[in-house]
Design a protein around this motif. Structure first.
Motif, PDB file in Angstrom:
ATOM      1  N   ARG A 234       0.817  -1.217   0.000  1.00  0.00           N
ATOM      2  CA  ARG A 234       0.000   0.000   0.000  1.00  0.00           C
ATOM      3  C   ARG A 234       0.850   1.265   0.000  1.00  0.00           C
ATOM      4  N   LYS A 235       2.119   1.168   0.503  1.00  0.00           N
ATOM      5  CA  LYS A 235       2.996   2.343   0.533  1.00  0.00           C
ATOM      6  C   LYS A 235       3.808   2.486  -0.745  1.00  0.00           C
ATOM      7  N   ASP A 236       4.028   1.385  -1.451  1.00  0.00           N
ATOM      8  CA  ASP A 236       4.843   1.436  -2.666  1.00  0.00           C
ATOM      9  C   ASP A 236       4.112   2.218  -3.757  1.00  0.00           C
ATOM     10  N   PRO A 237       4.777   3.180  -4.397  1.00  0.00           N
ATOM     11  CA  PRO A 237       4.079   4.012  -5.390  1.00  0.00           C
ATOM     12  C   PRO A 237       3.617   3.236  -6.612  1.00  0.00           C
ATOM     13  N   VAL A 238       4.286   2.158  -6.975  1.00  0.00           N
ATOM     14  CA  VAL A 238       3.913   1.399  -8.167  1.00  0.00           C
ATOM     15  C   VAL A 238       2.913   0.308  -7.807  1.00  0.00           C
ATOM     16  N   LEU A 239       3.248  -0.519  -6.779  1.00  0.00           N
ATOM     17  CA  LEU A 239       2.355  -1.624  -6.438  1.00  0.00           C
ATOM     18  C   LEU A 239       1.023  -1.144  -5.879  1.00  0.00           C
ATOM     19  N   SER A 240       0.990   0.028  -5.269  1.00  0.00           N
ATOM     20  CA  SER A 240      -0.293   0.536  -4.805  1.00  0.00           C
ATOM     21  C   SER A 240      -1.236   0.795  -5.983  1.00  0.00           C
ATOM     22  N   LYS A 241      -0.695   1.292  -7.091  1.00  0.00           N
ATOM     23  CA  LYS A 241      -1.522   1.489  -8.291  1.00  0.00           C
ATOM     24  C   LYS A 241      -1.928   0.153  -8.890  1.00  0.00           C
ATOM     25  N   VAL A 242      -0.987  -0.818  -8.896  1.00  0.00           N
ATOM     26  CA  VAL A 242      -1.317  -2.142  -9.428  1.00  0.00           C
ATOM     27  C   VAL A 242      -2.412  -2.790  -8.596  1.00  0.00           C
ATOM     28  N   LEU A 243      -2.339  -2.611  -7.269  1.00  0.00           N
ATOM     29  CA  LEU A 243      -3.375  -3.168  -6.395  1.00  0.00           C
ATOM     30  C   LEU A 243      -4.735  -2.549  -6.693  1.00  0.00           C
ATOM     31  N   ASP A 244      -4.771  -1.232  -6.861  1.00  0.00           N
ATOM     32  CA  ASP A 244      -6.044  -0.561  -7.149  1.00  0.00           C
ATOM     33  C   ASP A 244      -6.593  -0.973  -8.506  1.00  0.00           C
ATOM     34  N   LEU A 245      -5.687  -1.064  -9.519  1.00  0.00           N
ATOM     35  CA  LEU A 245      -6.155  -1.440 -10.856  1.00  0.00           C
ATOM     36  C   LEU A 245      -6.605  -2.891 -10.902  1.00  0.00           C
ATOM     37  N   THR A 246      -5.961  -3.742 -10.114  1.00  0.00           N
ATOM     38  CA  THR A 246      -6.379  -5.152 -10.093  1.00  0.00           C
ATOM     39  C   THR A 246      -7.750  -5.299  -9.439  1.00  0.00           C
ATOM     40  N   LEU A 247      -8.003  -4.502  -8.417  1.00  0.00           N
ATOM     41  CA  LEU A 247      -9.302  -4.565  -7.751  1.00  0.00           C
ATOM     42  C   LEU A 247     -10.388  -3.866  -8.556  1.00  0.00           C
ATOM     43  N   ASN A 258       6.067   2.696 -15.584  1.00  0.00           N
ATOM     44  CA  ASN A 258       6.294   1.778 -14.471  1.00  0.00           C
ATOM     45  C   ASN A 258       5.281   0.648 -14.429  1.00  0.00           C
ATOM     46  N   LEU A 259       4.122   0.853 -15.058  1.00  0.00           N
ATOM     47  CA  LEU A 259       3.075  -0.175 -15.044  1.00  0.00           C
ATOM     48  C   LEU A 259       3.131  -1.088 -16.261  1.00  0.00           C
ATOM     49  N   ARG A 260       3.997  -0.793 -17.232  1.00  0.00           N
ATOM     50  CA  ARG A 260       4.037  -1.602 -18.451  1.00  0.00           C
ATOM     51  C   ARG A 260       4.372  -3.070 -18.172  1.00  0.00           C
ATOM     52  N   PRO A 261       5.330  -3.406 -17.222  1.00  0.00           N
ATOM     53  CA  PRO A 261       5.576  -4.828 -16.978  1.00  0.00           C
ATOM     54  C   PRO A 261       4.376  -5.595 -16.450  1.00  0.00           C
ATOM     55  N   PHE A 262       3.385  -4.863 -15.885  1.00  0.00           N
ATOM     56  CA  PHE A 262       2.207  -5.527 -15.309  1.00  0.00           C
ATOM     57  C   PHE A 262       1.062  -5.626 -16.298  1.00  0.00           C
ATOM     58  N   ILE A 263       1.134  -4.871 -17.406  1.00  0.00           N
ATOM     59  CA  ILE A 263       0.006  -4.849 -18.354  1.00  0.00           C
ATOM     60  C   ILE A 263      -0.152  -6.209 -19.020  1.00  0.00           C
ATOM     61  N   ASP A 264       0.983  -6.825 -19.432  1.00  0.00           N
ATOM     62  CA  ASP A 264       0.898  -8.128 -20.101  1.00  0.00           C
ATOM     63  C   ASP A 264       0.396  -9.223 -19.169  1.00  0.00           C
ATOM     64  N   LYS A 265       0.507  -8.990 -17.859  1.00  0.00           N
ATOM     65  CA  LYS A 265       0.098 -10.011 -16.897  1.00  0.00           C
ATOM     66  C   LYS A 265      -1.181  -9.611 -16.158  1.00  0.00           C
ATOM     67  N   LYS A 266      -1.889  -8.618 -16.651  1.00  0.00           N
ATOM     68  CA  LYS A 266      -3.038  -8.106 -15.905  1.00  0.00           C
ATOM     69  C   LYS A 266      -4.143  -9.143 -15.737  1.00  0.00           C
ATOM     70  N   ASP A 267      -4.273 -10.063 -16.721  1.00  0.00           N
ATOM     71  CA  ASP A 267      -5.313 -11.083 -16.618  1.00  0.00           C
ATOM     72  C   ASP A 267      -4.940 -12.181 -15.626  1.00  0.00           C
ATOM     73  N   GLN A 268      -3.641 -12.227 -15.225  1.00  0.00           N
ATOM     74  CA  GLN A 268      -3.193 -13.248 -14.288  1.00  0.00           C
ATOM     75  C   GLN A 268      -2.944 -12.691 -12.894  1.00  0.00           C
ATOM     76  N   LEU A 269      -3.163 -11.378 -12.710  1.00  0.00           N
ATOM     77  CA  LEU A 269      -2.946 -10.753 -11.416  1.00  0.00           C
ATOM     78  C   LEU A 269      -4.184 -10.897 -10.548  1.00  0.00           C
ATOM     79  N   SER A 270      -3.956 -11.079  -9.263  1.00  0.00           N
ATOM     80  CA  SER A 270      -5.046 -11.162  -8.295  1.00  0.00           C
ATOM     81  C   SER A 270      -4.550 -10.593  -6.971  1.00  0.00           C
ATOM     82  N   THR A 271      -5.447 -10.480  -6.009  1.00  0.00           N
ATOM     83  CA  THR A 271      -5.086  -9.961  -4.683  1.00  0.00           C
ATOM     84  C   THR A 271      -5.556 -10.941  -3.623  1.00  0.00           C
TER      85      THR A 271
END
Length: 562
Positions: A234-247, A258-271
């Motif tokens: 929640r404090k990390d500037p990048v992962l906090s955005k990834v957490l919000d976008l995943t939810l 900074n979010l480009r490495p996560f875009i290709d894996k967005k369908d496989q991300l979960s929380t």
């Protein structure tokens, strides 16, 4: 304390450090506790006791002790009393002020109490030097004493005193291992070490502290848990955005690099419990990445096994590259790493003429030494048995060989003692021979000689198994080797070196040209003699006619056989 006024006076009388640490408490105790005298009763009041305990606590918790610095000047002050020795090691600040590092003291043993005062003072110096050996050894330091005769006895430029006691001579020998300068300081200015010697530790052992420590275990940090990762996510500037976008769902287009490495894996991300997961692997925030890399590398697995372990638990962008970099910079792993791949082969240039460049090395078989010489052009080999491998013996063997075949241009050897001596180098220099040494610990650079030694040893072993006598092994090996085609030149060494093919027993297998010529000559003689007459024979005194070729008209002249 109220029963020992001398001890109280030692504590509060002079030590400079105690005054800096305890401040006004020392003055208050000193003023309420008068100097003991015959007409004044010693009074240790409750205020003195309270001030004394407070002083002890402040001294124990004092931040005045300095950390050891390899760049700052060192000073060791030592002193002795009738019943103890003390030492203080300190740094000397640029202002000239002393900054203590550590204190040490101990009581004297019953036998040491019988020492003369000069020996006690020397014992205090020995005690301080041994106690702080790890600080002093290898560095120049200043040694302070309030006993002036020791300057002449233990001075760094003084000879070992032969007329002094044996223990003083032994101590003087110990000081030879240290780099120091000894100086005299008055007792009034030598208060810290003096107080320690008058208030020594009850133990007379120099290693009491070392004996008291049996084991030390240090845990730098507690293990990282899933709750720690969730909180840092929640404090990390990048992962906090990834957490919000995943939810909340990912947009069609993301402009953040900074979010480009996560875009290709967005369908496989979960929380899960506040942590971002890629499949079953936890996505780590940047704060914990280096620390968990160290945890993954515990036990020092290789890059491949470390990647396999990481793929079972965690992930972040660039994980594989970080693992490779972490293992590549690990000092213990580098210390036991396998040898790198062999470099491309750089063969020696082939000598254009025989006996232009030779390679030389020694071989040893059953405590018998052999000087092995191989010619690069023809692969011709010379082997000389010798009982010694000295430079002088090597020079004599080479001198005989040069007398037979002439001087060479280049001589290649390893870095053995016979080949690197001054006499050997001078011998080659005087004969105009270039001396080439192979690199140290790389015998492959002298590969021609090494291969020749290996070939000779194998042949010697085979002939030994064949029960060939010792004096026949070397000639038989050389005869066979020199008359066998070499795999590199495809010619026999003798053919290239001698410019002819020596005769061997195998030569009998081939038809002989000389016998054929003799046969045809015999046939010609028989054919010629078939039409000739029998040779006439003459006797002494018999008259004959002799053909005269000087006169064309008179062909024959008369004559007599002599």
């Amino acid at each position: 304390m109220h029963q020992h006024p001398q001890i109280s006076q030692s504590i509060f009388g002079a030590p400079e450090l105690l005054r800096k640490v305890c401040g006004k408490l020392v003055h208050s105790v000193a003023s309420t506790s008068p100097t003991p005298a015959a007409d004044i009763k010693w009074n240790w009041s409750p205020q003195c006791e309270e001030a004394f305990k407070t002083c002890k606590q402040r001294l124990l918790k004092s931040k005045w002790l300095a950390h050891y610095d390899t760049e700052m000047k060192l000073r060791l002050a030592c002193d002795a009393s009738p019943y103890g020795v003390g030492a203080v090691i300190s740094h000397v600040l640029p202002s000239g002020e002393e900054h203590p590092i550590a204190f040490a003291s101990r009581t004297l043993s019953p036998s040491e109490k019988n020492y003369a005062q000069i020996e006690k003072e020397a014992l205090s110096i020995i005690f301080g030097v041994k106690k702080f050996h790890k600080y002093l050894y290898g560095r120049r330091f200043q040694l302070l004493t309030d006993h002036k005769p020791l300057l002449a006895i233990l001075g760094p430029k003084s000879a070992i005193p032969t007329l002094s006691a044996l223990r003083m001579q032994r101590w003087a020998l110990i000081f030879l291992a240290y780099d120091y300068e000894i100086e005299y300081r008055r007792s009034s200015d030598h208060a810290n070490a003096d107080a320690l010697s008058r208030l020594p530790s009850n133990s007379d052992s120099d290693s009491e502290d070392d004996r008291a420590v049996f084991q030390i275990s240090l845990i730098d940090e507690l293990p990282i848990s899933a709750s720690d990762i969730a909180e840092e996510t929640r404090k990390d500037p990048v992962l906090s955005k990834v957490l919000d976008l995943t939810l909340g769902g990912w947009p069609t287009f993301v402009n953040d690099d900074n979010l480009r490495p996560f875009i290709d894996k967005k369908d496989q991300l979960s929380t899960d419990q506040g942590c971002v997961l890629w499949g079953s692997r936890v996505v780590l925030p940047q704060k914990f990445q280096r620390r968990l890399l160290s945890d993954l590398h515990e036990g020092h697995p290789g890059i491949t096994r470390m990647k396999a372990l990481a793929r079972s638990y965690l992930w972040w962008p660039g994980l594989d590259q970080d693992i490779q970099q972490h293992v590549g910079h690990c000092s213990p792993c580098e210390a036991v790493r396998n040898k790198p791949a062999a470099a491309p082969l750089h063969p020696w240039s082939w000598a254009a003429t025989p006996w232009e460049r030779i390679h030389v090395d020694y071989a040893e078989i059953d405590k018998q030494h052999f000087l092995v010489v191989v010619d690069v052009h023809s692969k011709w080999m010379e082997v000389f048995p010798t009982p010694l491998t000295t430079a002088e013996k090597t020079i004599n063997l080479l001198r005989h060989m040069f007398a037979s075949f002439g001087l060479v241009k280049e001589l290649v050897l390893d870095n053995g003692p016979p080949f690197t001596s001054n006499d050997f180098e001078m011998f080659l220099k005087n004969n105009g021979v270039r001396h080439i040494l192979s690199p140290p610990y790389h015998p492959a650079s002298n590969g021609a000689a090494e291969r020749a030694v290996q070939t000779f040893k194998k042949a010697w072993t085979r002939l030994e198994v064949q029960s060939v006598t010792t004096h026949q092994r070397l000639p038989r090996f050389l005869f066979t080797y020199r008359n066998t085609p070499h795999t590199v030149t495809e010619c026999t060494p003798a053919e290239l070196f001698l410019k002819r093919q020596p005769r061997t027993r195998l030569t009998l297998w081939k038809p002989d040209l000389s016998s054929t010529v003799a046969k045809h000559q015999l046939q010609q003689k028989k054919a010629h003699d078939r039409h000739s007459k029998t040779v006439r024979e003459f006797k002494e005194g018999e008259r004959v006619m002799v053909r005269d070729f000087r006169h064309p008209k008179r062909l024959w002249n008369s004559g007599v056989i002599l």
